[in-house]
Scaffold this motif. Structure first.
Motif, PDB file in Angstrom:
ATOM      1  N   VAL A   8     -12.156  33.475  -3.120  1.00 18.33           N
ATOM      2  CA  VAL A   8     -10.602  33.277  -2.658  1.00 18.33           C
ATOM      3  C   VAL A   8      -9.870  34.502  -2.995  1.00 18.33           C
ATOM      4  O   VAL A   8      -9.354  35.100  -2.060  1.00 18.33           O
ATOM      5  N   ALA A   9      -9.780  34.752  -4.287  1.00 15.38           N
ATOM      6  CA  ALA A   9      -9.207  36.078  -4.559  1.00 15.38           C
ATOM      7  C   ALA A   9      -9.656  37.288  -4.064  1.00 15.38           C
ATOM      8  O   ALA A   9      -8.910  38.256  -3.871  1.00 15.38           O
ATOM      9  N   GLU A  10     -10.902  37.441  -3.862  1.00 16.13           N
ATOM     10  CA  GLU A  10     -11.644  38.824  -3.241  1.00 16.13           C
ATOM     11  C   GLU A  10     -11.184  38.710  -1.694  1.00 16.13           C
ATOM     12  O   GLU A  10     -11.186  39.698  -1.218  1.00 16.13           O
ATOM     13  N   GLU A  11     -10.647  37.757  -0.960  1.00 15.45           N
ATOM     14  CA  GLU A  11     -10.248  37.929   0.373  1.00 15.45           C
ATOM     15  C   GLU A  11      -8.932  38.667   0.458  1.00 15.45           C
ATOM     16  O   GLU A  11      -8.616  38.934   1.510  1.00 15.45           O
ATOM     17  N   LEU A  16      -3.403  37.885  -7.226  1.00 18.52           N
ATOM     18  CA  LEU A  16      -3.923  38.544  -8.628  1.00 18.52           C
ATOM     19  C   LEU A  16      -4.647  37.363  -9.594  1.00 18.52           C
ATOM     20  O   LEU A  16      -5.709  37.813 -10.218  1.00 18.52           O
ATOM     21  N   ALA A  17      -4.175  36.211  -9.327  1.00 17.85           N
ATOM     22  CA  ALA A  17      -5.038  35.221 -10.223  1.00 17.85           C
ATOM     23  C   ALA A  17      -4.857  33.775  -9.504  1.00 17.85           C
ATOM     24  O   ALA A  17      -3.809  33.635  -8.903  1.00 17.85           O
ATOM     25  N   LEU A  18      -5.857  32.896  -9.823  1.00 17.74           N
ATOM     26  CA  LEU A  18      -5.709  31.734  -9.369  1.00 17.74           C
ATOM     27  C   LEU A  18      -6.140  30.507 -10.509  1.00 17.74           C
ATOM     28  O   LEU A  18      -6.674  30.912 -11.391  1.00 17.74           O
ATOM     29  N   ALA A  19      -5.355  29.537 -10.341  1.00 18.65           N
ATOM     30  CA  ALA A  19      -5.779  28.456 -11.503  1.00 18.65           C
ATOM     31  C   ALA A  19      -5.409  27.101 -10.679  1.00 18.65           C
ATOM     32  O   ALA A  19      -4.486  26.826 -10.071  1.00 18.65           O
ATOM     33  N   PHE A 105      -1.608  32.448   4.281  1.00 16.67           N
ATOM     34  CA  PHE A 105      -2.604  31.891   5.163  1.00 16.67           C
ATOM     35  C   PHE A 105      -3.953  32.027   4.658  1.00 16.67           C
ATOM     36  O   PHE A 105      -4.737  31.047   4.821  1.00 16.67           O
ATOM     37  N   THR A 106      -4.274  33.142   3.686  1.00 14.99           N
ATOM     38  CA  THR A 106      -5.751  33.262   3.251  1.00 14.99           C
ATOM     39  C   THR A 106      -6.045  32.182   2.129  1.00 14.99           C
ATOM     40  O   THR A 106      -6.865  31.433   2.416  1.00 14.99           O
ATOM     41  N   ILE A 107      -4.871  31.667   1.241  1.00 16.53           N
ATOM     42  CA  ILE A 107      -5.050  30.490   0.505  1.00 16.53           C
ATOM     43  C   ILE A 107      -5.117  29.450   1.095  1.00 16.53           C
ATOM     44  O   ILE A 107      -5.932  28.541   0.799  1.00 16.53           O
ATOM     45  N   LYS A 108      -4.273  29.005   2.108  1.00 19.86           N
ATOM     46  CA  LYS A 108      -4.049  27.801   2.695  1.00 19.86           C
ATOM     47  C   LYS A 108      -5.412  27.598   3.720  1.00 19.86           C
ATOM     48  O   LYS A 108      -5.861  26.524   3.510  1.00 19.86           O
TER      49      LYS A 108
END
Length: 118
Positions: A8-11, A16-19, A105-108
């Motif tokens: 997801v982060a590479e998209e 910067l970061a996900l948790a 949008f990318t995250i959702k």
């Protein structure tokens, strides 16, 4: 789970970061790009307490309302919180960009995959 967060982060370079964090602030999984100036674990743990208070307040006003998403604009970053499943939340640290809607949008669009993995 960490592999999914990495994908997801590479998209988007703005991610910067996900948790993934539970309601108590415990980190379930995380991914951070190199050279970021904050600790995503600390950021996720700190944002969950006020988010849970807001969620409770909204449900007190109307039982049908639940906190699904929260966006916080900081000086240099944007912190987004998304409800997942089983009392877990995704916390995303993003670059502060005027085009944050594209990153949102990318995250959702990846939330379904994250929910299914949990």
């Amino acid at each position: 789970m960490e592999e999914i967060l990495r994908k997801v982060a590479e998209e988007s370079e703005e991610i910067l970061a996900l948790a993934i964090v539970d309601e108590e602030g415990l980190i379930i999984s995380k991914h951070a790009k190199s050279n970021i100036s904050f600790d995503i674990e600390e950021m996720a743990s700190l944002i969950i307490t006020p988010a849970m208070r807001l969620s409770e307040a909204f449900s007190d006003v109307n039982r049908e309302e639940q906190l699904e998403e929260m966006i916080t604009f900081l000086t240099n970053n944007v912190v987004a919180l998304y409800k997942l499943a089983y009392g877990t939340y995704l916390v995303a640290a993003l670059k502060n960009t005027p085009l944050y809607g594209k990153v949102r949008f990318t995250i959702k669009k990846n939330l379904v995959t994250l929910k299914e993995t949990l």
